[in-house]
Design a protein around this motif. Structure first.
Motif, short mmCIF file in Angstrom:
data_model
loop_
_atom_site.label_atom_id
_atom_site.label_comp_id
_atom_site.label_asym_id
_atom_site.label_seq_id
_atom_site.Cartn_x
_atom_site.Cartn_y
_atom_site.Cartn_z
N PHE A 361 0.98 -1.02 -0.28
CA PHE A 361 0.25 0.42 -0.21
C PHE A 361 0.84 1.12 -0.14
O PHE A 361 0.32 2.76 -0.92
CB PHE A 361 -0.63 -0.15 1.39
CG PHE A 361 -1.80 -0.88 0.72
CD1 PHE A 361 -2.59 -1.32 -0.11
CD2 PHE A 361 -2.99 -1.40 2.59
CE1 PHE A 361 -3.57 -2.22 -0.09
CE2 PHE A 361 -4.30 -2.42 2.02
CZ PHE A 361 -4.70 -2.19 0.83
N ASP A 362 1.86 1.16 0.80
CA ASP A 362 2.52 2.46 0.69
C ASP A 362 3.46 2.46 -0.51
O ASP A 362 3.29 3.78 -0.17
CB ASP A 362 3.67 2.57 1.96
CG ASP A 362 3.43 2.72 3.57
OD1 ASP A 362 1.23 2.69 3.43
OD2 ASP A 362 3.59 2.10 4.81
N PHE A 365 0.81 3.80 -3.32
CA PHE A 365 -0.14 4.91 -3.16
C PHE A 365 0.17 6.35 -2.98
O PHE A 365 0.35 7.46 -3.63
CB PHE A 365 -0.91 4.83 -1.49
CG PHE A 365 -1.85 4.30 -1.88
CD1 PHE A 365 -3.18 4.76 -2.48
CD2 PHE A 365 -2.67 3.26 -0.37
CE1 PHE A 365 -4.00 3.67 -2.90
CE2 PHE A 365 -3.85 2.16 -0.86
CZ PHE A 365 -4.15 2.74 -1.81
N SER A 368 0.71 6.28 -7.63
CA SER A 368 0.21 6.56 -7.70
C SER A 368 -0.91 8.09 -8.54
O SER A 368 -0.77 8.66 -7.70
CB SER A 368 -1.25 5.55 -6.97
OG SER A 368 -2.06 6.28 -8.23
N ASP A 371 -6.96 8.48 -8.41
CA ASP A 371 -7.30 8.52 -6.91
C ASP A 371 -7.44 7.33 -5.99
O ASP A 371 -7.17 6.42 -6.62
CB ASP A 371 -8.49 9.19 -6.57
CG ASP A 371 -9.96 8.23 -6.91
OD1 ASP A 371 -9.39 7.57 -7.42
OD2 ASP A 371 -11.04 8.47 -6.51
N ASP A 372 -7.67 7.51 -4.68
CA ASP A 372 -7.81 5.73 -3.73
C ASP A 372 -8.30 4.79 -4.08
O ASP A 372 -7.82 3.92 -4.05
CB ASP A 372 -7.50 6.13 -1.91
CG ASP A 372 -6.51 7.20 -1.48
OD1 ASP A 372 -5.32 7.26 -2.39
OD2 ASP A 372 -6.64 7.04 -0.79
N THR A 375 -7.04 3.30 -7.77
CA THR A 375 -5.51 2.55 -7.40
C THR A 375 -5.85 1.24 -6.61
O THR A 375 -5.74 0.32 -6.71
CB THR A 375 -4.62 3.02 -6.13
OG1 THR A 375 -4.66 4.85 -7.01
CG2 THR A 375 -3.65 2.51 -6.35
N THR A 410 -0.61 2.53 -12.89
CA THR A 410 -0.80 3.96 -12.13
C THR A 410 0.37 4.95 -11.53
O THR A 410 -0.04 6.03 -11.02
CB THR A 410 -1.20 3.15 -10.33
OG1 THR A 410 -0.29 2.73 -10.08
CG2 THR A 410 -2.54 2.01 -10.83
#
Length: 519
Positions: A361-362, A365, A368, A371-372, A375, A410
């Motif tokens: 995740f880290d 994000f 990318s 947006d969350d 993603t 992304t």
């Protein structure tokens, strides 16, 4: 004749259930495609049927009754000094030759097309269709499955199910199943809403029985309401019964999974920052030879233009230089114009991500451009969402390939170069990737031999053939030259017919019509 019989089989990995097989068999001449998401247990089942040895991590209950001579071609072959396609073709040829003169033959093939180009795939399709040998094939190649299989084994909810029919028929069946599940869910939702309305009516009615009438003392109200007490009790009981039914049906209500395509409407400012003027070219390559390994691979015989937002599929047989072309574009080694705003992202299955203690995740994000929500959708499509808190260094080989792909598509780029992105993806992920490609806002060149995937994209195609890069423009010019030559020949033929007294009017009219069509 029954070649393989499974009455019951349960496969556990590290004390957790992986897969259950109940009452399945493989018969003579049957061609079965085995499909399911990555990690569902397809290769494990294949290895059990091929009598491979397993580590203590696996617990296998039940038995397989084997009444066949089999040949097993695994997914990962020893490379030696041959290319992936060459060694795959050699292994497949040897397997078929081994079983040719044996009774009760069974071919076990794990992802046989993953290293084959389109010509080699067609060779394999013909080979399997001509052969009387039964096959069990693990594959994510939908075109291949539909061309060779007459039955499908599919993994759902950790169980293997059988479908008798082609892959296309199976896909229609699954789509109908999905629609039925959605319809049933909607009906249950409506019924639940009706129960809630009924409960609210009963609940409000029950409250009126327990409320004092205005102007009456409690004792007077009770004495006047004795006749209604029975009704009140019935209403209260009905309310409780409805509450129980609502809780039960709520617990049983399960929404079927629905895939929502990424629209990218909510992308963050990174998308705007990467935009190139629509009037500008992202890339323009001059006429030139493409060389590598001390030899010429092919020629670019006409200027190649890549417009902002264009999507291109590059095809060609193995070894013609597709990967070299992508690498030289990435490194800007080819002569031409590269837009100053161009940021190139390159995906190759052999590129290893640096092993860090960052979580998935880290890492994702942080780079990318979307947006969350979008993603997370990409992670879900690549079956990585559940590993979001895992360290990059702890990912398996297949997960690492998928993570690399997610990181690139992304990432903060406006030209993506994707080399065989579908090779390690399952069918659901391939279909999701096709959707992503269609809505991606920037330019992309991707190499693929997956014909069903290419067909879904509906984008421009370039091809490397006979030592030339054939773009759409080059093919149009070539077609125009062919048309001009044909036109000259037809005009000459028309002149000859006009001078020939024996020529029929209908023949002259036909030649004239062809000339008008070409003009």
């Amino acid at each position: 004749m029954e070649l393989i019989k499974i009455d019951y089989l349960q496969i556990d990995v590290a004390a957790s259930k992986l897969l259950t097989v109940s009452n399945l068999s493989i018969n003579s001449r049957q061609k079965i495609g085995l499909v399911g998401n990555n990690g569902a247990g397809k290769t494990t089942l294949m290895k059990i049927l091929a009598q491979e040895k397993f580590t203590d991590l696996f617990t296998i209950k039940g038995a397989v009754i084997n009444n066949c001579n089999f040949a097993y071609v695994p997914q990962l072959l020893d490379a030696g000094d041959k290319s992936g396609g060459q060694r795959e073709k050699l292994a497949l040829s040897r397997a078929v030759a081994k079983l040719k003169n044996m009774p009760n033959g069974l071919l076990l093939l794990d992802e046989p097309t993953s290293n084959l180009d389109i010509t080699q795939q067609q060779w394999l399709i013909k080979l399997i269709n001509k052969s009387k040998i039964a096959c069990l094939i693990v594959s994510h190649d939908q075109n291949f499955l539909d061309s060779v299989c007459n039955s499908i084994w599919y993994i759902q909810d950790q169980e293997v199910h059988n479908f008798s029919g082609t892959y296309e028929e199976f896909r229609s069946f699954r789509q109908d199943e999905q629609k039925r599940a959605e319809t049933i869910y909607e009906q249950k939702e409506k019924h639940l809403e009706q129960l809630k309305r009924s409960y609210n009516q009963h609940f409000n009615k029950a409250r009126t029985f327990s409320r004092n009438k205005k102007g009456l003392s409690s004792s007077d109200w009770r004495s006047k309401s004795l006749g209604k007490q029975k009704t009140a009790n019935n209403v209260i009981r009905a309310s409780k019964s409805l509450a129980n039914r609502i809780n039960k049906e709520k617990g049983e209500l399960e929404k079927p999974p629905v895939h929502h395509a990424i629209t990218l409407k909510n992308g963050n400012n990174g998308i705007t920052d990467l935009s190139i003027s629509s009037k500008s070219k992202a890339l323009r390559l001059e006429k030139q030879p493409l060389n590598a390994y001390g030899q010429k691979l092919f020629n670019i015989t006409q200027e190649v233009n890549l417009a902002y937002g264009s999507k291109i599929v590059l095809t060609g047989q193995n070894g013609v230089g597709k990967t070299v072309f992508l690498e030289q574009v990435k490194d800007r080694k080819l002569h031409g114009f590269y837009n100053p705003q161009l940021k190139i992202g390159y995906f190759n299955q052999n590129i290893v991500t640096s092993q860090t203690d960052k979580t998935l995740f880290d890492s994702l994000f942080a780079t990318s451009i979307f947006d969350d929500s979008s993603t997370m959708q990409v992670l879900g499509d690549l079956h990585l969402r559940q590993y979001g808190d895992h360290k990059i260094s702890d990912l398996s080989g297949g997960q690492l390939v998928c993570f690399n792909l997610a990181k690139i598509i992304t990432g903060q780029y406006n030209l993506l170069l994707l080399d065989e992105p579908t090779n390690f993806l399952d069918i659901a992920s391939i279909n999701a990737l096709a959707e992503f490609v269609r809505v991606y806002p920037f330019a992309m060149i991707l190499v693929s031999h997956d014909q069903a995937f290419i067909k879904q994209l509906k984008v421009e195609r370039w091809q490397i053939k006979n030592g030339l890069l054939l773009t759409s423009q080059a093919q149009k010019v070539k077609q125009q030259k062919r048309n001009n030559n044909e036109l000259e020949l037809l005009k000459f033929k028309l002149d000859q017919l006009m001078l020939d007294s024996k020529a029929s009017i209908s023949e002259i009219k036909q030649v004239k019509a062809k000339i008008q069509e070409l003009q």
